[in-house]
Design a protein around this motif. Sequence first.
Motif, PDB file in Angstrom:
ATOM      1  N   GLN A   1      34.719  94.869 -92.685  1.00 35.48           N
ATOM      2  CA  GLN A   1      34.969  93.486 -92.285  1.00 35.48           C
ATOM      3  C   GLN A   1      36.357  93.096 -92.779  1.00 35.48           C
ATOM      4  O   GLN A   1      36.652  93.200 -93.959  1.00 35.48           O
ATOM      5  CB  GLN A   1      33.924  92.554 -92.870  1.00 35.48           C
TER       6      GLN A   1
ATOM      7  N   SER B   1      37.531  88.866 -88.749  1.00 30.67           N
ATOM      8  CA  SER B   1      37.214  87.444 -88.764  1.00 30.67           C
ATOM      9  C   SER B   1      37.830  86.791 -87.527  1.00 30.67           C
ATOM     10  O   SER B   1      38.884  87.192 -87.055  1.00 30.67           O
ATOM     11  CB  SER B   1      37.782  86.805 -90.033  1.00 30.67           C
TER      12      SER B   1
ATOM     13  N   LEU C   1      35.027  94.905 -88.005  1.00 32.99           N
ATOM     14  CA  LEU C   1      34.560  93.571 -87.618  1.00 32.99           C
ATOM     15  C   LEU C   1      35.531  92.545 -88.194  1.00 32.99           C
ATOM     16  O   LEU C   1      35.447  92.188 -89.359  1.00 32.99           O
ATOM     17  CB  LEU C   1      33.143  93.339 -88.150  1.00 32.99           C
TER      18      LEU C   1
ATOM     19  N   GLU D   1      31.218  89.940 -83.148  1.00 29.43           N
ATOM     20  CA  GLU D   1      29.932  89.296 -83.409  1.00 29.43           C
ATOM     21  C   GLU D   1      29.613  88.347 -82.279  1.00 29.43           C
ATOM     22  O   GLU D   1      30.468  87.636 -81.787  1.00 29.43           O
ATOM     23  CB  GLU D   1      30.009  88.488 -84.718  1.00 29.43           C
TER      24      GLU D   1
ATOM     25  N   VAL E   1      38.352  90.188 -93.584  1.00 29.66           N
ATOM     26  CA  VAL E   1      38.071  88.777 -93.882  1.00 29.66           C
ATOM     27  C   VAL E   1      39.338  87.941 -93.834  1.00 29.66           C
ATOM     28  O   VAL E   1      39.355  86.852 -93.282  1.00 29.66           O
ATOM     29  CB  VAL E   1      37.379  88.653 -95.260  1.00 29.66           C
TER      30      VAL E   1
END
Length: 136
Positions: free
Chosen positions: A67, A107, A105, A135, A69
């Motif tokens: 991820q 943000s 993934l 997502e 972020v």
Amino acid sequence: MRFKSKVAPPPPPVDLIPMLTVMMGILAFFVVITLTLGSEKLIEVQLPAEQQDNAPPPLPADPFIVQLVGENQVQLNGQPIEIDALKGQMEAYLGRNPENIVFLLPSQDLPYEQVMQFLGEMRSVGGRRVSLAIEE
């Protein structure tokens, strides 16, 4: 007493050659700048083929989800990790599991350029086995 006649002098001739030279110089400047700014490094993205069933493929038993972020803030399966340590763990994971894929993934708040740059860095380690995830 004689007065001079107030006849206006003829207008000065307009020489177009220096003006055209300046205009061509400006045009050449903008052409060169446009060509240098247009050369960006591209990342190949292969879209999956259209599937008849809308069910996503199952995740592996031990997924490797990275991820992104924030700027230089990365999490591996929900745990914060340094980028250098991430690359080492990614190499080890891909070595153990030759069929699995590493998922990135990002943000939603991050700029596109930053995400693509990080994806390129990950692909330098994992090649085609690194995939961009979203997502829903």
